[in-house]
Design an enzyme around this catalytic site. Structure first.
Site, mmCIF file in Angstrom:
data_model
loop_
_atom_site.group_PDB
_atom_site.id
_atom_site.type_symbol
_atom_site.label_atom_id
_atom_site.label_comp_id
_atom_site.label_asym_id
_atom_site.label_seq_id
_atom_site.Cartn_x
_atom_site.Cartn_y
_atom_site.Cartn_z
ATOM 1 N N ASP A 67 1.376 -1.424 0.087
ATOM 2 C CA ASP A 67 -0.178 0.242 0.467
ATOM 3 C C ASP A 67 0.651 1.703 -0.092
ATOM 4 O O ASP A 67 1.788 1.198 1.075
ATOM 5 C CB ASP A 67 -0.908 0.102 1.061
ATOM 6 C CG ASP A 67 -2.204 0.950 1.023
ATOM 7 O OD1 ASP A 67 -2.478 2.159 0.135
ATOM 8 O OD2 ASP A 67 -3.344 0.376 1.350
ATOM 9 N N SER A 117 -7.652 4.243 -1.292
ATOM 10 C CA SER A 117 -7.272 2.218 -1.908
ATOM 11 C C SER A 117 -7.706 1.752 -1.823
ATOM 12 O O SER A 117 -8.172 0.315 -1.845
ATOM 13 C CB SER A 117 -5.979 2.246 -0.210
ATOM 14 O OG SER A 117 -4.863 2.637 -0.162
ATOM 15 N N HIS A 180 -9.863 -3.308 6.354
ATOM 16 C CA HIS A 180 -9.347 -1.752 5.695
ATOM 17 C C HIS A 180 -9.461 -1.770 4.421
ATOM 18 O O HIS A 180 -10.126 -2.816 3.382
ATOM 19 C CB HIS A 180 -8.163 -1.818 6.051
ATOM 20 C CG HIS A 180 -7.422 -0.276 6.246
ATOM 21 N ND1 HIS A 180 -6.286 0.247 5.434
ATOM 22 C CD2 HIS A 180 -7.633 0.564 6.920
ATOM 23 C CE1 HIS A 180 -6.314 1.312 5.954
ATOM 24 N NE2 HIS A 180 -7.563 1.941 6.686
ATOM 25 N N SER A 182 -8.052 -2.198 1.016
ATOM 26 C CA SER A 182 -7.022 -2.598 0.412
ATOM 27 C C SER A 182 -8.200 -4.540 0.897
ATOM 28 O O SER A 182 -8.165 -5.013 -0.274
ATOM 29 C CB SER A 182 -5.223 -3.370 0.429
ATOM 30 O OG SER A 182 -4.954 -1.900 0.644
ATOM 31 N N GLU A 340 -1.138 -7.785 1.613
ATOM 32 C CA GLU A 340 -0.925 -7.223 2.346
ATOM 33 C C GLU A 340 0.071 -6.139 2.807
ATOM 34 O O GLU A 340 -0.086 -6.612 4.094
ATOM 35 C CB GLU A 340 -2.344 -5.893 1.708
ATOM 36 C CG GLU A 340 -1.934 -4.576 2.193
ATOM 37 C CD GLU A 340 -3.307 -3.425 2.727
ATOM 38 O OE1 GLU A 340 -3.321 -2.486 2.137
ATOM 39 O OE2 GLU A 340 -4.029 -3.880 3.937
ATOM 40 N N ASP A 345 1.813 2.607 3.827
ATOM 41 C CA ASP A 345 0.872 3.281 3.475
ATOM 42 C C ASP A 345 1.681 4.668 4.332
ATOM 43 O O ASP A 345 1.418 5.757 4.878
ATOM 44 C CB ASP A 345 0.042 3.591 2.851
ATOM 45 C CG ASP A 345 -0.508 4.504 2.911
ATOM 46 O OD1 ASP A 345 -0.958 5.410 1.961
ATOM 47 O OD2 ASP A 345 -2.137 4.801 3.782
ATOM 48 N N HIS A 349 2.640 8.270 5.145
ATOM 49 C CA HIS A 349 1.321 9.262 5.624
ATOM 50 C C HIS A 349 1.723 10.505 6.807
ATOM 51 O O HIS A 349 1.931 11.553 7.323
ATOM 52 C CB HIS A 349 0.018 8.918 6.147
ATOM 53 C CG HIS A 349 -0.832 8.808 5.093
ATOM 54 N ND1 HIS A 349 -1.766 9.574 4.027
ATOM 55 C CD2 HIS A 349 -1.980 7.511 4.531
ATOM 56 C CE1 HIS A 349 -2.424 9.541 3.263
ATOM 57 N NE2 HIS A 349 -2.332 7.585 3.790
ATOM 58 N N ASP A 386 -0.668 0.112 -5.289
ATOM 59 C CA ASP A 386 -2.614 0.696 -5.301
ATOM 60 C C ASP A 386 -2.202 2.270 -5.475
ATOM 61 O O ASP A 386 -2.917 2.928 -6.393
ATOM 62 C CB ASP A 386 -3.507 0.631 -4.418
ATOM 63 C CG ASP A 386 -2.577 1.226 -2.732
ATOM 64 O OD1 ASP A 386 -1.893 1.322 -2.916
ATOM 65 O OD2 ASP A 386 -3.536 0.945 -2.134
ATOM 66 N N HIS A 387 -0.996 3.073 -5.071
ATOM 67 C CA HIS A 387 -0.444 4.574 -5.246
ATOM 68 C C HIS A 387 0.486 4.792 -4.685
ATOM 69 O O HIS A 387 0.776 3.449 -4.407
ATOM 70 C CB HIS A 387 -1.713 5.478 -4.653
ATOM 71 C CG HIS A 387 -1.998 4.990 -3.407
ATOM 72 N ND1 HIS A 387 -1.123 5.456 -2.147
ATOM 73 C CD2 HIS A 387 -3.084 4.435 -2.505
ATOM 74 C CE1 HIS A 387 -1.738 5.175 -1.090
ATOM 75 N NE2 HIS A 387 -2.946 4.327 -1.124
#
Ligand SMILES: *[C@@H]1O[C@H](CO)[C@@H](O)[C@H](O)[C@H]1NC(C)=O
Ligand SMILES: *[C@@H]1O[C@H](CO)[C@@H](O)[C@H](O)[C@H]1NC(C)=O
Ligand SMILES: *[C@@H]1O[C@H](CO)[C@@H](O)[C@H](O)[C@H]1NC(C)=O
Ligand SMILES: *[C@@H]1O[C@H](CO)[C@@H](O)[C@H](O)[C@H]1NC(C)=O
Length: 451
Positions: A67, A117, A180, A182, A340, A345, A349, A386-387
């Protein structure tokens, strides 16, 4: 031959395509000053790829999702990997960077330039781009629109459902709450990713009977109720506010239901062997002969960051992945497993780059475990993201410079800057008297997490 696919995000993936050499040594001992060295490296990389013949049909499929695992995250993580082994680092390879196939994906969503996500999970698990924040629904359903989400003609099936329909087994493993965005993409149909428990649905003004929350869907709806392995965090979404979990933390459900008990009762009524576990010792107990159905919820919220966790009580992603494969590979028709590395991620953040890179390396260890356990003749492993995130790699540091430290250069103002920095987030420090602050002595991350 194993079909191994590594899908990168963004536009900078060429180095990963060109870089693979099997058995390359890192650091000293190589004559990098010789042009012949580089020609031989390139030839070896091409030969290694040509030698691998992709399987025509994969029985087992594992999708690993990092992620927020952007292309710069891969560059920094492989450098950290090499530096932890005492090498300069830049030449190191993640396990999945030795896969024979690499590609790029575009991650925008139907109504969003930058993906979240949930819409990405819908895209890579169900094959259709969707609206930001929605799970398992076509883009005809706007986010937060419970009523629109009840139209089953707008539901999209996930690859886990395709696997089950084909007689294969399915499972999910994550370091985040299992509800969550994903992992929920494998099973949920929800107009809002945040509807992880009934209280969240009510707060949005909807009836959870009409739009069941994501935890409820996992336990009671198809396909979640058929998953053979469910391993992650997030007990709080399964138990009432009036209950405490095994570690003394309270639940978030306001319907009074205990979905962990309901999951167990469902398996009893189906007369299938099953077990609910919540700590690493119990996971290890399940190692040699997992029950037919295994539910493991190892934290009230997300799993702890690997670097902050107590390794005797918190399972690693590789350990979770190994138990999941041991369970699923018993089905002769094969399986689909989603794994995952979800906290890459979260650390990005919070601008905690050492944690983000370590979580990336933890996922890479899980990939290595899977490649060792599966036959090259019948298994497909896909590693993707995913990003991206806003971490950048700065400056003209020399080879082998500490990837977690300051650049070898200083700014024109004479103040150092970090090689890895973030374009936004809490890493920002305001200027003092028009001058940047010297952040080089700040710690990389706190020693323990705030639960
Ligand atoms: C439940 O499963 C066990 C083991 O497979 C079997 O021996 C038993 O007969 C089953 N019971 C019922 C009620 O189907
Ligand atoms: C890790 O957990 C074990 C078992 O609860 C405990 O004995 C040990 O002291 C813990 N270690 C740390 C560093 O907290
Ligand atoms: C910045 O901080 C580091 C570590 O404390 C120190 O070694 C360095 O001299 C400082 N540089 C400047 C320009 O203040
Ligand atoms: C900023 O400038 C003011 C005025 O010159 C001075 O009093 C103050 O100490 C400076 N602050 C720092 C952190 O250098």
């Amino acid at each position: 031959m194993m079909l191994l696919v590594h899908l990168l995000m963004g536009a900078l993936a060429v180095s990963a395509v060109a870089g693979a050499v099997t058995g390359a040594v890192t650091g000293a001992g190589r004559d990098e000053s010789s042009a012949a060295y580089w020609h031989a490296e390139a030839q070896a990389g091409i030969a290694a790829r040509l030698a691998r013949r992709p399987a025509e049909r994969a029985r087992n499929v594992i999708m690993f999702l990092g992620d927020g695992m952007s292309v710069p995250t891969l560059a920094a993580a492989r450098t950290l990997l090499g530096q932890r082994q005492g090498a300069t680092g830049e030449e190191a390879k993640l396990t999945f960077e030795t896969f024979p196939t690499a590609g790029l994906v575009k991650t925008y969503c139907v109504n969003a330039q930058v993906a979240d996500s949930a819409c990405t999970a819908t895209a890579y698990l169900c094959g259709a781009k969707a609206n930001q924040g929605t799970l398992g629904l076509s883009a005809a359903v706007p986010r937060w629109d419970c009523d629109a989400s009840t139209d089953t003609s707008q539901h999209v099936e996930s690859i886990a459902e395709w696997a089950l329909a084909d007689g294969r087994d399915a499972g999910i493993v994550t370091t985040t709450r299992i509800t969550h965005a994903s992992p929920a993409g494998t099973f949920a149909k929800a107009a809002n990713r945040h509807w992880e428990n009934d209280a969240e649905v009510r707060q949005a003004g909807y009836d959870p009977q009409r739009c069941p929350d994501i935890a409820h869907q996992l336990v009671h709806n198809y396909p979640g109720n058929q998953f053979k392995v469910i391993l992650g965090g997030g007990r709080r979404e399964f138990i009432p506010t009036s209950s405490l979990d095994e570690e003394g933390r309270s639940g978030r459900r306001t319907d009074g239901r205990n979905l962990i008990e309901e999951w167990q009762r469902d398996k009893v009524s189906r007369n299938v062997s099953h077990r609910y576990i919540w700590n690493r010792d119990q996971l290890m107990d399940s190692y040699s002969s997992p029950p037919q159905y295994l539910l493991g919820l190892f934290e009230n919220n997300h799993l702890q960051y690997h670097l902050q966790a107590n390794s005797s009580t918190e399972p690693t992603l590789a350990e979770l992945t190994e138990v999941a494969i041991r369970s699923l590979r018993r089905n002769e028709k094969g399986f689909f497993l989603f794994v995952e590395g979800g906290r890459i991620d979260h650390a990005h953040h919070d601008n905690l780059v050492e944690l983000a890179l370590d979580e990336t390396l933890e996922m890479d260890k899980a990939v290595a475990t899977a490649t060792k356990m599966l036959s090259e003749d019948d298994s497909l492993i896909v590693v993707t993201a995913d990003h991206a995130h806003v971490m950048t790699i700065n400056g003209y540091s020399g080879r082998g410079n500490d990837i977690l430290g300051p650049s070898r250069e200083v700014g024109r103002d004479g103040v150092p800057y970090m090689t890895l920095s973030y374009a936004n987030g809490p890493g920002f420090r305001p200027h003092v008297n028009g001058t940047r602050q010297n952040v080089t002595a700040e710690p990389n991350y706190p020693p323990t997490s705030l639960k």
